[in-house]
Design a protein around this motif. Structure first.
Motif, PDB file in Angstrom:
ATOM      1  N   HIS A  55       0.834  -1.200   0.000  1.00 13.29           N
ATOM      2  CA  HIS A  55       0.000   0.000   0.000  1.00 13.29           C
ATOM      3  C   HIS A  55       0.872   1.255   0.000  1.00 13.29           C
ATOM      4  O   HIS A  55       1.978   1.271   0.559  1.00 13.29           O
ATOM      5  N   GLU A  56       0.319   2.337  -0.605  1.00  8.51           N
ATOM      6  CA  GLU A  56       1.097   3.560  -0.770  1.00  8.51           C
ATOM      7  C   GLU A  56       1.549   4.153   0.559  1.00  8.51           C
ATOM      8  O   GLU A  56       2.607   4.781   0.642  1.00  8.51           O
ATOM      9  N   ASP A  57       0.757   3.981   1.607  1.00 15.41           N
ATOM     10  CA  ASP A  57       1.165   4.540   2.898  1.00 15.41           C
ATOM     11  C   ASP A  57       2.268   3.724   3.552  1.00 15.41           C
ATOM     12  O   ASP A  57       2.727   4.060   4.647  1.00 15.41           O
ATOM     13  N   HIS A  58       2.726   2.686   2.852  1.00 10.80           N
ATOM     14  CA  HIS A  58       3.849   1.881   3.341  1.00 10.80           C
ATOM     15  C   HIS A  58       5.029   1.820   2.365  1.00 10.80           C
ATOM     16  O   HIS A  58       6.153   1.556   2.795  1.00 10.80           O
ATOM     17  N   ILE A  59       4.778   2.055   1.062  1.00 16.83           N
ATOM     18  CA  ILE A  59       5.881   2.016   0.096  1.00 16.83           C
ATOM     19  C   ILE A  59       5.964   3.272  -0.774  1.00 16.83           C
ATOM     20  O   ILE A  59       6.902   3.423  -1.558  1.00 16.83           O
ATOM     21  N   GLY A  60       5.016   4.180  -0.660  1.00 21.84           N
ATOM     22  CA  GLY A  60       4.905   5.279  -1.618  1.00 21.84           C
ATOM     23  C   GLY A  60       6.083   6.228  -1.650  1.00 21.84           C
ATOM     24  O   GLY A  60       6.343   6.879  -2.670  1.00 21.84           O
ATOM     25  N   ALA A  61       6.828   6.346  -0.540  1.00 25.38           N
ATOM     26  CA  ALA A  61       7.969   7.266  -0.502  1.00 25.38           C
ATOM     27  C   ALA A  61       9.271   6.625  -0.978  1.00 25.38           C
ATOM     28  O   ALA A  61      10.276   7.315  -1.106  1.00 25.38           O
ATOM     29  N   VAL A  62       9.245   5.329  -1.254  1.00 24.16           N
ATOM     30  CA  VAL A  62      10.486   4.630  -1.617  1.00 24.16           C
ATOM     31  C   VAL A  62      11.202   5.285  -2.797  1.00 24.16           C
ATOM     32  O   VAL A  62      12.417   5.546  -2.722  1.00 24.16           O
ATOM     33  N   PRO A  63      10.529   5.589  -3.916  1.00 22.44           N
ATOM     34  CA  PRO A  63      11.287   6.148  -5.047  1.00 22.44           C
ATOM     35  C   PRO A  63      11.845   7.542  -4.783  1.00 22.44           C
ATOM     36  O   PRO A  63      12.772   7.974  -5.479  1.00 22.44           O
ATOM     37  N   TYR A  64      11.339   8.222  -3.777  1.00 23.75           N
ATOM     38  CA  TYR A  64      11.805   9.576  -3.480  1.00 23.75           C
ATOM     39  C   TYR A  64      12.996   9.591  -2.526  1.00 23.75           C
ATOM     40  O   TYR A  64      13.728  10.579  -2.466  1.00 23.75           O
ATOM     41  N   PHE A  65      13.202   8.494  -1.771  1.00 22.51           N
ATOM     42  CA  PHE A  65      14.250   8.490  -0.747  1.00 22.51           C
ATOM     43  C   PHE A  65      15.225   7.326  -0.858  1.00 22.51           C
ATOM     44  O   PHE A  65      16.247   7.320  -0.174  1.00 22.51           O
ATOM     45  N   ALA A  66      14.922   6.334  -1.682  1.00 25.26           N
ATOM     46  CA  ALA A  66      15.760   5.131  -1.714  1.00 25.26           C
ATOM     47  C   ALA A  66      17.198   5.458  -2.088  1.00 25.26           C
ATOM     48  O   ALA A  66      18.146   4.924  -1.483  1.00 25.26           O
ATOM     49  N   GLN A  67      17.390   6.325  -3.073  1.00 27.88           N
ATOM     50  CA  GLN A  67      18.747   6.629  -3.512  1.00 27.88           C
ATOM     51  C   GLN A  67      19.511   7.391  -2.434  1.00 27.88           C
ATOM     52  O   GLN A  67      20.687   7.133  -2.186  1.00 27.88           O
ATOM     53  N   GLU A  68      18.839   8.321  -1.776  1.00 28.37           N
ATOM     54  CA  GLU A  68      19.494   9.088  -0.726  1.00 28.37           C
ATOM     55  C   GLU A  68      19.854   8.202   0.465  1.00 28.37           C
ATOM     56  O   GLU A  68      20.930   8.341   1.052  1.00 28.37           O
ATOM     57  N   LEU A  69      18.970   7.272   0.828  1.00 27.07           N
ATOM     58  CA  LEU A  69      19.262   6.376   1.951  1.00 27.07           C
ATOM     59  C   LEU A  69      20.402   5.425   1.596  1.00 27.07           C
ATOM     60  O   LEU A  69      21.244   5.105   2.442  1.00 27.07           O
ATOM     61  N   GLY A  70      20.407   4.932   0.370  1.00 23.26           N
ATOM     62  CA  GLY A  70      21.531   4.128  -0.110  1.00 23.26           C
ATOM     63  C   GLY A  70      21.688   2.778   0.556  1.00 23.26           C
ATOM     64  O   GLY A  70      22.804   2.248   0.628  1.00 23.26           O
ATOM     65  N   VAL A  71      20.585   2.208   1.047  1.00 20.85           N
ATOM     66  CA  VAL A  71      20.656   0.899   1.696  1.00 20.85           C
ATOM     67  C   VAL A  71      19.744  -0.074   0.951  1.00 20.85           C
ATOM     68  O   VAL A  71      18.853   0.328   0.211  1.00 20.85           O
ATOM     69  N   PRO A  72      19.944  -1.377   1.138  1.00 17.86           N
ATOM     70  CA  PRO A  72      19.107  -2.355   0.440  1.00 17.86           C
ATOM     71  C   PRO A  72      17.645  -2.291   0.891  1.00 17.86           C
ATOM     72  O   PRO A  72      17.333  -1.980   2.053  1.00 17.86           O
ATOM     73  N   LEU A  73      16.753  -2.631  -0.048  1.00 15.43           N
ATOM     74  CA  LEU A  73      15.327  -2.775   0.228  1.00 15.43           C
ATOM     75  C   LEU A  73      14.982  -4.259   0.223  1.00 15.43           C
ATOM     76  O   LEU A  73      15.566  -5.042  -0.539  1.00 15.43           O
ATOM     77  N   TYR A  74      13.989  -4.629   1.054  1.00 11.87           N
ATOM     78  CA  TYR A  74      13.573  -6.026   1.155  1.00 11.87           C
ATOM     79  C   TYR A  74      12.053  -6.094   1.106  1.00 11.87           C
ATOM     80  O   TYR A  74      11.367  -5.337   1.797  1.00 11.87           O
ATOM     81  N   ALA A  75      11.530  -7.013   0.274  1.00 13.58           N
ATOM     82  CA  ALA A  75      10.077  -7.152   0.148  1.00 13.58           C
ATOM     83  C   ALA A  75       9.763  -8.528  -0.402  1.00 13.58           C
ATOM     84  O   ALA A  75      10.597  -9.164  -1.073  1.00 13.58           O
ATOM     85  N   THR A  76       8.539  -9.000  -0.149  1.00 12.66           N
ATOM     86  CA  THR A  76       8.082 -10.251  -0.752  1.00 12.66           C
ATOM     87  C   THR A  76       7.725  -9.997  -2.218  1.00 12.66           C
ATOM     88  O   THR A  76       7.645  -8.851  -2.663  1.00 12.66           O
TER      89      THR A  76
END
Length: 531
Positions: A55-76
């Motif tokens: 759901h967007e309230d759980h993943i919606g910010a990922v494309p805006y911050f993933a590069q800045e955080l610079g850590v791996p993402l994990y999901a089913t």
């Protein structure tokens, strides 16, 4: 906009990275994010971001911050496909590490041993997390409910959840959204029966059903109801097309029927088609709003029926009401979850919460995911049901769970960010404050030229936007220009040659004029040049 942080032995784990949609308090804004300053200052200690569901309230910010955080993402798998599409759209899929974890899979990140536990929710692959640390186990529910007929996926059983509790759970971090609901949330199987009962009698009438695009189980249900009532299925909305494709690529909706185009739907006899449309929350650009406004290929006529197989999200009532009124004005009948069993929540009511308490038997309860009143009420419920310790936290509270917890250690900076055009900016920044003031009171601009001696070189020029003076605007402008000139003439001494003093005197004079004429206190902008 869920973002949770767990700290252990100097390392941090982020669970979910969501967004929310803006309300009128943020003019010109669509998306709102949590301010991640706290963890951005500790990026070297952040071990990864684990996503519970799509759901967007759980993943919606990922494309805006993933590069800045610079850590791996994990999901089913299903959630990972949704995230990958977002990363691709943002152009960062090649530079962001996205790890696909099998359903019920386990992995380790620093001091955290993590296992996905499937729970029912209103999207495929809703998951809780078992987070084991050297200091105890956390059971993080994510969004969840109990459902004997989930339609999509196989949630953990009572026995499996009890076994987790048998191993000992330090803290239950639990969804509070529906804590005031005295009844269970209900099953997707019951929705199937309710939708069939609502649609089957509608012979000869065109039917539109709107639901949350991400609710894969509901899409499966609607396909079955369409077949059972002799209707072909048409899908209206790009987000529905995307979810169906991702679900099928993930092994769901394998017997989903071939859908027909909107042109084909309009050519069929009215009683032989069911349209599934986006827009049940009143979104202006979604299919249902455009259908209601006769701006869509799908056309409805008097006697046709729209079913709202979704709940009203708080804050959307006005937008939803506007669309419903437009539909009713065209003679279209509405059916909502208040009239028929055509929707169930994806969050647990009180009986479901009590059941989970009995199975997990935590040493402490940490309510999350809800407003303060929801979390406080769940803490009361947990205490009444025998959970030894509870704690109610607010955004920014740093809570020690173990050892010797729970208790609040301190508060850290937290807040909101907004996507303003292409810029992520503070929600409480000057730009947003100025925009609110402009929206409330309007803008007056004063342009004038003065000599070095502080005399007007030419008449002041006044223009206004947003003042309610349509008929009186010319008279107001004449008086405001006169008052601006008078403000310059009456300055004494050194102030006559002080550009800051001149601009402030003109600003105040024109603002008083605007208030006299309109009762408003507009933003007054003075453009001053030296002649």
């Amino acid at each position: 906009m869920n973002v949770n942080l767990y700290g252990c032995d100097g390392k941090w784990l982020m669970v979910d990275l969501g967004m929310t949609f803006a309300d009128p308090y943020y003019p010109g804004i669509d998306l709102v994010f949590a301010d991640l300053e706290f963890i951005e200052e500790r990026l070297k200690d952040l071990v990864g971001v684990v996503l519970t569901h799509g759901h967007e309230d759980h993943i919606g910010a990922v494309p805006y911050f993933a590069q800045e955080l610079g850590v791996p993402l994990y999901a089913t798998p299903f959630t990972a496909k949704l995230i990958h599409a977002k990363l691709t759209e943002a152009g960062i899929d090649k530079t962001t590490e996205l790890n696909v974890i099998p359903n019920e899979g386990a992995f380790s990140l620093g001091p955290f041993d993590i296992r996905y536990v499937p729970l029912a929710h209103s999207i495929a692959e809703g998951n809780a997390l078992v987070i084991d640390t050297p200091y105890g186990r956390v059971f993080h529910t994510g969004d969840w409910k109990l459902d004997d007929e989930p339609r999509v996926g196989i949630p953990a059983t009572e026995e499996e959840l009890t076994a987790i509790g048998d191993e000992g759970v330090l803290a239950l971090v639990c969804d509070s959204t529906n804590v005031f609901n005295p009844k269970p949330s209900g099953s997707e199987g019951a929705v199937r029966a309710g939708l069939f009962e609502a649609i089957e009698p509608l012979k000869g009438r065109r039917v539109v059903v709107t639901t949350f695009a991400s609710n894969v189980a509901r899409l499966q249900t609607l396909a079955e109801v369409a077949e059972a009532t002799g209707r072909q299925l048409c899908v209206a909305g790009r987000s529905l097309d995307r979810i169906i494709a991702v679900a099928q690529a993930s092994g769901y909706l394998q017997d989903f029927p071939d859908t027909i185009s909107m042109d084909e739907a309009m050519d069929l006899p009215r009683g032989q088609v069911m349209i599934v449309a986006t827009g049940g929350q009143g979104e202006a650009r979604a299919a249902l709003a455009r259908i209601a406004g006769d701006q869509h290929p799908i056309k409805l006529e008097r006697g046709d029926v729209v079913l709202f197989s979704s709940r009203q999200i708080p804050g959307n009532e006005i937008a939803i009401g506007r669309i419903q009124n437009a539909l009713v004005a065209k003679g279209i009948e509405l059916v909502t979850d208040r009239q028929s069993m055509i929707h169930v929540s994806g969050h647990p009511g009180r009986p479901e919460l009590v059941s989970l308490y009995e199975w997990i038997r935590p040493q402490m309860l940490v309510p999350v995911h809800g407003e303060m009143r929801h979390m406080a009420e769940q803490a009361r419920l947990g205490k009444a049901e025998g959970i030894p310790k509870t704690i109610v936290q607010k955004n920014g509270d740093l809570i020690r769970l173990a050892p010797n917890g729970p208790h609040k250690l301190t508060e850290v900076r937290n807040g909101r960010l907004v996507l303003d055009g292409d810029i992520i900016a503070p929600a409480d920044g000057e730009a947003m404050g100025a925009r609110r003031r402009l929206g409330l009171n309007g803008l007056v601009t004063v342009a004038l030229a003065v000599t070095r001696e502080g005399k007007l070189a030419s008449p002041a020029q006044v223009a206004s936007v947003g003042l309610p003076l349509d008929e009186d605007m010319n008279d107001f402008v004449i008086e405001a220009e006169s008052d601006a000139a008078e403000a310059v003439r009456t300055l004494k001494g050194d102030r006559k040659r002080d550009r800051v003093a001149i601009a402030e005197a003109v600003r105040l004079a024109v603002r008083r004029t605007a208030q006299r004429w309109s009762g408003k206190k507009p933003v007054v902008q003075v453009l001053l040049r030296e002649a």
